[in-house]
Design a protein around this motif. Structure first.
Motif: not given
Length: 386
Positions: A24-25, A88-93, A107-109, A167-171
């Motif tokens: 997932i990452n 990673t999930g929170l940042g990129l979703t 956020l991406v950093a 999709f953040a829920l999966i992470g």
């Protein structure tokens, strides 16, 4: 007997949890590039500005990974393995919900830091809990989890910026599972100095890193030039996507085969063989096209061969530095790929002054010094990993 079975079952659960985290990452990470046109339109920035997001992610997730691996060894590895996919999930979703572009860069950093923390911690857990005679196989399965995630990431991106947060829920679920399954990873031994950490990157491990950088740049150079090569021969995005998809699937399969072969025949022989056998096949692939019946089978063979050495290199690094498996893993995973990524612009510059085919062949030529380096590597001992 029951105690041994329970221990084996727990080790398998740990490996499955961190492999799911790897999946997932890396799926989150693979969403960024396909979403750059949407991000450019939303924030009203230039192509150069939106491309900078990928550079920032590469910096914090890959180039800085050895430093994050050191921090992970000094803290509890359990938190790094669990929080990595969550960050990673929170940042990129949430990329489509920032008030301005500067906040998006930050956020991406942060998302990249999550990925950078996770990879060395996850690889260390797999190394420590895998059977010594199957260490290569387990590492290759962990690697295949990430490869599968990268293949699925663009599919996730297809839902668009608005619906991406689901999709953040999966992470979050994978992070909770990982934290519940993994044991504490704090090193209770003596405090390790920064000078000793610097000393890890020398001798065989430094040569192994150099081999990995050259191999990675060869593979990245081909992937970067492929769209231009096929478009120049009259093919479209469909053939480009299919070729990259076949190459990606083959990478996962090749990694698993290479990992298992290294358990039976040694790490260094597999590293040498994988690189040497790739060179003539790679040249034939660059000079062929989808019009040839062998193009896609050859793509699969080359993808499997060139990537068979990736998990083997990670395990070899761990066995060269058995007391610092997280740092050794980060050197081979993040730092080698990140450094190769920083040099990738040279391939593009060469294509501008010559042609994409010439640039791809020049990238392929980097496998020659990579093979020479592999030829001088000593076989690492099968030591207990910490």
């Amino acid at each position: 007997m029951q105690a041994r079975l329970a221990t084996t079952g727990h080790a398998t659960a740990i490996a499955l949890a961190v492999t799911a985290g790897h999946f997932i990452n890396d799926a989150y990470g693979a969403m960024l590039t396909p979403l750059t046109p949407a991000l450019q339109a939303k924030y009203g920035v230039s192509i150069a500005a939106v491309t900078f997001l990928s550079s920032m992610y590469s910096l914090t997730s890959s180039v800085l990974q050895p430093l994050l691996g050191i921090l992970g060894e000094r803290l509890d590895r359990r938190y790094a393995a669990a929080l990595g996919p969550l960050l990673t999930g929170l940042g990129l979703t949430l990329m489509g919900f920032m008030p301005w572009f500067g906040a998006l860069v930050l956020l991406v950093a942060v998302a990249g830091f999550g990925s950078g923390f996770f990879h060395p911690a996850g690889a260390a857990y797999v190394a420590q809990h895998s059977p010594p005679d199957k260490r290569g196989l387990w590492a290759s399965l962990f690697s295949a989890g990430g490869t599968a995630g990268m293949a699925l990431g663009p599919v996730f991106a297809g839902v668009g910026l608005t619906h991406l947060p689901w999709f953040a829920l999966i992470g979050a679920a994978v992070a909770a599972l990982t934290f519940a399954v993994t044991p504490a990873g704090v090193q209770k031994a003596r405090r390790v100095s920064w000078a000793e950490y610097a000393g890890i990157f020398r001798g065989p491990l430094a040569w192994l890193w150099g081999m990995a950088v050259l191999r990675s740049l060869a593979s990245m150079g081909y992937n970067a030039m492929l769209p231009f090569i096929l478009l120049g021969r009259g093919y479209g995005p469909r053939e480009v996507g299919l070729t990259l998809g076949v190459y990606s699937v083959a990478s996962a399969v090749g990694g698993i085969i290479g990992g298992r072969l290294s358990d039976r025949h040694g790490r260094v022989p597999v590293l040498r063989g994988a690189i040497l056998t790739t060179i003539p096949l790679f040249a034939g692939l660059i000079l062929s096209s989808p019009a040839n019946w062998w193009f896609y089978p050859l793509t699969f063979i080359v993808g499997a061969a060139v990537n068979a050495s990736i998990p083997v290199g990670v395990v070899a690094a761990q066995e060269y530095a058995p007391g610092h498996v997280a740092v050794a893993s980060s050197i081979m995973m993040g730092f080698s790929w990140g450094f190769a990524g920083l040099l990738l612009f040279l391939v593009g510059a060469l294509a501008d002054v010559t042609s994409p085919v010439t640039a791809a062949l020049a990238s392929l030529a980097l496998l020659l010094p990579s093979a020479l380096i592999a030829a001088r590597l000593p076989e690492p001992p099968r030591a207990d990993l910490k």
